[in-house]
Design a protein around this motif. Structure first.
Motif, PDB file in Angstrom:
ATOM      1  N   GLN A  16      -3.597 -34.951   0.071  1.00  0.00           N
ATOM      2  CA  GLN A  16      -3.404 -34.023  -0.828  1.00  0.00           C
ATOM      3  C   GLN A  16      -2.127 -34.132  -1.568  1.00  0.00           C
ATOM      4  OE1 GLN A  16      -1.205 -30.503   0.335  1.00  0.00           O
ATOM      5  NE2 GLN A  16      -2.695 -29.096  -0.493  1.00  0.00           N
TER       6      GLN A  16
ATOM      7  N   GLN B 286      -3.358 -34.084  10.663  1.00  0.00           N
ATOM      8  CA  GLN B 286      -3.034 -33.388   9.446  1.00  0.00           C
ATOM      9  C   GLN B 286      -2.948 -34.207   8.250  1.00  0.00           C
ATOM     10  OE1 GLN B 286      -3.522 -30.188   9.115  1.00  0.00           O
ATOM     11  NE2 GLN B 286      -3.056 -29.233  10.765  1.00  0.00           N
TER      12      GLN B 286
ATOM     13  N   ARG C 122     -15.174 -26.130   0.968  1.00  0.00           N
ATOM     14  CA  ARG C 122     -14.464 -24.894   0.477  1.00  0.00           C
ATOM     15  C   ARG C 122     -15.074 -24.586  -0.634  1.00  0.00           C
ATOM     16  NH1 ARG C 122      -8.571 -26.514   2.297  1.00  0.00           N
ATOM     17  NH2 ARG C 122      -8.802 -26.177   4.526  1.00  0.00           N
ATOM     18  N   GLY C 123     -15.719 -25.668  -1.582  1.00  0.00           N
ATOM     19  CA  GLY C 123     -16.265 -25.209  -2.855  1.00  0.00           C
ATOM     20  C   GLY C 123     -15.181 -24.633  -3.925  1.00  0.00           C
ATOM     21  N   ARG C 124     -13.936 -25.597  -4.087  1.00  0.00           N
ATOM     22  CA  ARG C 124     -13.247 -25.055  -4.987  1.00  0.00           C
ATOM     23  C   ARG C 124     -13.321 -25.638  -6.275  1.00  0.00           C
ATOM     24  NH1 ARG C 124      -7.754 -25.473  -6.397  1.00  0.00           N
ATOM     25  NH2 ARG C 124      -7.200 -27.722  -5.523  1.00  0.00           N
TER      26      ARG C 124
ATOM     27  N   LEU D  92     -11.311 -20.422  -5.938  1.00  0.00           N
ATOM     28  CA  LEU D  92     -11.920 -20.608  -4.593  1.00  0.00           C
ATOM     29  C   LEU D  92     -12.700 -19.164  -3.990  1.00  0.00           C
ATOM     30  CD1 LEU D  92     -11.214 -22.447  -2.340  1.00  0.00           C
ATOM     31  CD2 LEU D  92      -9.400 -21.048  -1.487  1.00  0.00           C
TER      32      LEU D  92
ATOM     33  N   GLU E 148      -3.995 -24.767   0.048  1.00  0.00           N
ATOM     34  CA  GLU E 148      -4.782 -25.415   1.005  1.00  0.00           C
ATOM     35  C   GLU E 148      -4.380 -25.388   2.399  1.00  0.00           C
ATOM     36  OE1 GLU E 148      -5.492 -29.129  -0.881  1.00  0.00           O
ATOM     37  OE2 GLU E 148      -6.775 -28.159  -2.582  1.00  0.00           O
TER      38      GLU E 148
ATOM     39  N   GLN F  60      -5.007 -22.966   4.427  1.00  0.00           N
ATOM     40  CA  GLN F  60      -6.153 -22.933   4.990  1.00  0.00           C
ATOM     41  C   GLN F  60      -6.354 -24.187   6.189  1.00  0.00           C
ATOM     42  OE1 GLN F  60      -8.212 -23.589   0.928  1.00  0.00           O
ATOM     43  NE2 GLN F  60      -9.608 -22.089   1.857  1.00  0.00           N
ATOM     44  N   SER F  61      -5.680 -25.068   5.890  1.00  0.00           N
ATOM     45  CA  SER F  61      -6.136 -26.172   6.832  1.00  0.00           C
ATOM     46  C   SER F  61      -4.957 -25.825   8.347  1.00  0.00           C
ATOM     47  CB  SER F  61      -5.514 -27.489   6.775  1.00  0.00           C
ATOM     48  OG  SER F  61      -4.373 -27.701   6.117  1.00  0.00           O
TER      49      SER F  61
ATOM     50  N   GLN G  42     -13.036 -18.216   3.659  1.00  0.00           N
ATOM     51  CA  GLN G  42     -12.181 -19.353   3.211  1.00  0.00           C
ATOM     52  C   GLN G  42     -11.351 -19.609   4.313  1.00  0.00           C
ATOM     53  OE1 GLN G  42     -12.894 -21.201   0.614  1.00  0.00           O
ATOM     54  NE2 GLN G  42     -14.287 -20.206  -0.412  1.00  0.00           N
TER      55      GLN G  42
END
Ligand code: NA
Ligand code: NA
Lengths: 316, 428, 216
Positions: free
Chosen positions: B46, B40, C156-158, A70, A50, A53-54, A111
């Motif tokens: 997260q 961020q 993202r559809g995870r 994913l 992730e 990705q970010s 993605q």
């Protein structure tokens, strides 16, 4: 700039060796520095993915098995007896495969990731408490697998009781006997000391652990072309390096294990013995077609074609 | 950045902010500095979620739940009566039993937090009733629970073994010696404490009384059977053993002893959930904070500045000890091991130090750190479960820390404390 | 000694006065919870408090059930519940975020209050307001970014590998929990401004939890 690169293994395991080589190349050929973040230092596999990705991380190494959540197509690497068991063929396959080099990149791009390369990490072996020569020997064996439907399906088809167990509990679980088996490449069995708590290693040849290196797409596309080339070159150098490095690594790891624990048996199953395991592959393939996303069928077909091409060219 | 972060955290902590705020603020400053703004912060979320998600943490709420049911009902009382029938007449007997029970339970369950609750929960009221001061009781429970790190199975040792490539079996065996040494020291201290504070003893029980205590404890003795037999017998993982204890506790209290009603069950579950939430949000916030430390490579910078490469073996061992001690004061032990071990590994190797010894020293420091202020999971758990103020939970800690540090120093000069069992077991 | 004697000993009133053990009378009684909000908002708030309590209890019970079911599945049916781990993850997230708001309501968050408690009341009150305001602000900030995080996950559809459900389903509790917690601390700040005394939460006056024994 400082680029950050996270991976799923320790520094001196295969992904770490690859990352170190990549870092060395990038730093030798540019003014950038690459910071490496091994296993767990920035979170687990899904977390670092992730972050890539970010854009917090520029590079990430994640095995397609984990990417399955994913990109369901990536689970194709869990179909048993798909990849060739010969190391040289395998390396050529990864270099030349249309499925890997043409079909997967767009799926990763969706993605937000630029797929830089995929490479093999070594033959997956079973470690068990009782010797294994046929699926019957796995009957009632509680076998630890990652939480992935195809792996669960595979081991069910082999006749075992697939038992998901968090990674941190595997060593203890083998020691106390909650589970009696697990699978991993030889270097990993060696480095994580799994052999200390199992008696038999069986080479069934059902799979080769595969992993993928990716960059954040926006980051990568924002780079001038010569830097993109520089990165791709570094990846190619690291790829060759990791293939060389792995030549003999499996045997070396097995020797180390044997040395540390002389009582352990290491058995390579013969073609005949593998046959009943191979016969279960169809079931798993069907499962993959069901859960592998829109392109599951196309990718599986293409991979089979690519594999045939590699096999015939190496045969001639 | 480091100074701003740690300064702010300590200040907020001392002013009496909820404990999650110093951790969140520390992470916030880190994220804003590292990424030049708030952009961020979703990664901070997260990390908070990643911190509370690990499957092995599930053992904590399960043991809290089981212990709460046992304490409200009769199981815990009957088990303690049994212990008291044998040690009640001895000076400090109850304290020594508590320390031993914490060590054993922690060793088996693998979770120090679960131990604080499951053993400390039922035993604390009894110790208070027997005349021990609460700050002693709390410190004894928290610190004895942490011995669990040293006795197999130990998740800290597994992680160290994997990261450093050291034999986990050897680590497991090497941890036992120091673990027992610490338990002996705690026991002696408990005895001295009982003498000095003149904690009264009970009349010695007759064998008849002991027999009857045994009979009354027959059902509840199923708990140690489930936990020890279940885990070492390979039936349960620690988490599953915890859940099995919940089931068994419900069976005893609702069916056998008929002590608990459905509405009490609801209240117990709710209270377990509340304690879990209060502790886990700190675990999550701590994970976000660890991320910042890790991402900014602060340990690498600090250690680089110290110059560990030119040190002799003793200096290296002391530096490692101090680094882990300080690290674990603020950050989750597992993360500290993951970050520090690779940094120290080359130095340890070139100095020719035994990686098993280093592993044991590190594990001991991790244990000390988890029970040491300001941030320590076991402290948080004790606060949440016993509902005592922070200051009181940590007030009795210094003598224990002193004993633990003594063992750490002894280990450096007399590595045989750890290694003799290993050498015995792995002799060619 | 009969079982009844023993039970009386366990509930020795002298002991209860000295010690706080997790016993029945220490439980939070949700029916006595009074919201800090006026009118209809108060009714909603009380309802939310009830829901939080129920989620906490159900979450813990389900977690036990799920874990045991996995063991039973493995031994009795030779089949592990491969989604068991993910379900527990979902539950622990639910419990944590339902719980932080519930804890804020009842002033149960862990804090180090030694210095705070030693201050004279005129200093404590503004400090309590500051604490509540800053905490609320931090919670609202995290609310915002956890919404963003959930949205990213959704886009993202995870999927969770075993349960094959979107990851965001199990993390929506995060923004909700942060928001309700922020709300509680905001109300606490207001309560401290408009009311006498010092309030740890809208329903909890400072000193509710036997500070009597404290010598700090
Ligand atoms: Na342990
Ligand atoms: Na600490």
């Amino acid at each position: 700039d400082t680029w950050r690169y996270a991976f799923e293994e320790a520094m001196d395991e295969v992904q770490g060796i690859f990352a170190q080589k990549f870092k060395e190349e990038v730093e030798a050929n540019s003014d950038h520095t690459v910071q490496l973040f091994p296993f767990g230092t920035l979170g687990e596999s899904a977390d670092i993915m992730e972050q890539a990705q970010s854009g917090i991380l520029q590079f990430v190494d994640q095995s397609p098995g984990f990417t399955g959540a994913l990109i369901p197509e990536a689970q194709v690497f869990f179909v048993p007896y798909l990849l060739p068991q010969d190391e040289e063929q395998l390396a050529t396959f990864f270099e030349e495969s249309e499925a890997i080099n043409e079909m997967f990149p767009p799926l990763y791009e969706e993605q937000g990731l630029k797929l830089l390369t995929m490479f093999p990490e070594g033959e997956v072996m079973m470690t068990t408490q009782e010797p294994v020569t046929s699926p019957e020997d796995l009957n009632e064996v509680k076998f630890r697998v990652m939480t992935n439907p195809l792996l669960v399906e595979s081991y069910q088809a082999f006749g075992a009781t697939p038992t998901p167990l968090p990674w941190g509990e595997v060593y203890g679980g083998l020691q106390t006997g909650i589970i009696q088996g697990q699978e991993n490449p030889a270097f990993f069995i060696e480095s994580t000391k799994m052999y200390e708590v199992t008696e038999h290693i069986t080479r069934t040849g059902h799979n080769n652990f595969t992993t993928a290196v990716m960059a954040n797409l926006d980051f990568f596309e924002g780079l001038p072309e010569e830097e993109q080339t520089m990165i791709q070159d570094a990846i190619d150098v690291a790829f060759d390096h990791i293939i060389d490095y792995q030549e003999g690594l499996t045997e070396e790891s097995l020797e180390k294990i044997k040395e540390a624990k002389p009582s352990i048996t290491i058995t390579t199953l013969s073609e005949e013995e593998r046959q009943p395991f191979m016969e279960t592959a169809d079931e798993v393939e069907q499962e993959f077609l069901e859960i592998g996303g829109d392109q599951a069928e196309a990718i599986l077909e293409q991979m089979k074609e690519d594999l045939e091409a590699v096999a015939s060219s190496s045969g001639s | 950045m480091s100074i701003a972060i740690f300064g702010t955290m300590i200040l907020l902590l001392l002013l009496g902010f909820p404990m999650m705020i110093p951790l969140i603020a520390g992470s916030l400053i880190g994220f804003v500095t590292l990424f030049g703004g708030l952009g961020q912060l979703d990664t901070m979320v997260q990390q908070i979620l990643a911190g509370i998600r690990p499957a092995s943490l599930i053992a904590v709420p399960m043991f809290i739940f089981a212990a709460d049911i046992m304490t409200r009902g009769q199981s815990a009382g009957r088990l303690i009566d049994l212990v008291m029938a044998f040690v009640g007449h001895l000076k400090g007997g109850l304290a020594v039993s508590t320390a031993t029970a914490c060590t054993l339970f922690g060793a088996v369950s693998g979770s120090t937090q679960a131990t604080v609750v499951a053993v400390g929960g039922p035993l604390r009221p009894r110790m208070l009733k027997a005349g021990y001061k609460d700050n002693f009781v709390l410190a004894l429970i928290v610190n004895s629970s942490d011995i669990a790190f040293l006795i197999p199975p130990s998740i800290g040792m597994i992680i160290y073994g994997v990261v450093s490539g050291t034999s986990i079996s050897e680590l497991f065996i090497a941890g036992i010696g120091p673990g027992i040494l610490i338990l002996i020291m705690f026991s002696i201290y408990s005895y001295i404490y009982a003498q000095r504070h003149n904690v009264p003893v009970e009349a010695k029980s007759s064998w008849g009384e002991r027999g009857s205590a045994m009979r009354r404890a027959l059902w509840p003795l199923g708990f140690p059977v489930i936990i020890v037999g279940g885990i070492y017998g390979g039936i349960f993982s620690p988490t599953e053993a915890a859940a099995a204890c919940v089931l068994y506790a419900l069976l005893l209290e609702m069916v056998v002893f008929r002590e608990m009603t459905v509405s009490q069950l609801y209240a117990t579950a709710k209270s377990t959930g509340l304690i879990t939430a209060v502790v886990f949000i700190l675990v999550g916030a701590g994970a976000a904070f660890s991320y910042v430390i890790s991402f900014a490579q602060i340990p690498q910078q600090v250690l680089g500045a110290i110059g560990i490469d030119d040190m002799g073996p003793y200096a290296i061992l002391f530096t490692i000890s101090i680094a882990f001690f300080v690290g674990c004061m603020f950050v989750d032990p597992i993360v500290v091991i993951l970050i520090f071990v690779p940094i120290f590994a080359p130095v340890v190797e070139s100095a020719g130090l035994d990686p098993v010894l280093v592993g044991v020293i590190i594990t001991l420091q991790v244990a000390i750190g988890s029970a040491t202020p300001p941030f320590g999971c076991d402290i948080f758990t004790a606060i949440a479960v016993f509902k005592r103020p922070y200051a009181e939970v940590v007030r009795g800690t210094p003598p224990f820390i002193l004993m633990l540090v003594t063992v750490a120093v002894l280990l450096i000069f007399f590595p045989q404390i750890a290694l003799f069992l290993r050498d015995l077991a792995f002799a060619e | 000694m009969s079982a009844d004697d023993d039970r009386r000993a366990e509930r020795d009133p002298h002991m209860m006065a000295e010690v706080q053990v997790p016993a029945a009378d220490d439980d939070i009684d949700d029916s006595r919870y009074v919201s800090g909000l006026p009118g209809i908002l108060g009714v909603v708030d009380v309802a939310i408090a009830r829901i939080e309590a129920i989620l906490l209890a159900i979450g813990v019970l389900l977690m036990a059930l799920n874990t045991i079911a996995n063991v039973v599945g493995r031994y009795v049916f030779g089949n592990s519940l491969y989604f068991s781990e993910e379900l527990n993850q979902a539950l622990i997230i639910l419990i944590t975020f339902a719980g932080i708001s519930y804890a804020a309501r009842h002033g149960r968050h862990i804090r180090m209050s030694a210095i705070f408690d030693a201050m004279p009341p005129p200093a404590r009150k503004p400090l309590m307001i500051l604490i509540a305001v800053v905490t609320a602000a931090a919670m609202f900030l995290l609310t915002w970014y956890s919404i963003e995080y959930v949205q990213t996950q959704a886009s993202r559809g995870r999927l969770l590998p075993a349960m094959q459900i979107p990851v965001w389903w199990i993390i929506v509790w995060a923004p909700l929990g942060f928001f309700l917690t922020g709300l509680q601390y905001t109300l606490t700040a207001i309560k401290n401004v408009v009311h006498e005394n010092i309030w740890l939460s809208t329903s909890t006056m400072e000193g509710y939890d036997d500070t009597r024994e404290e010598e700090v």
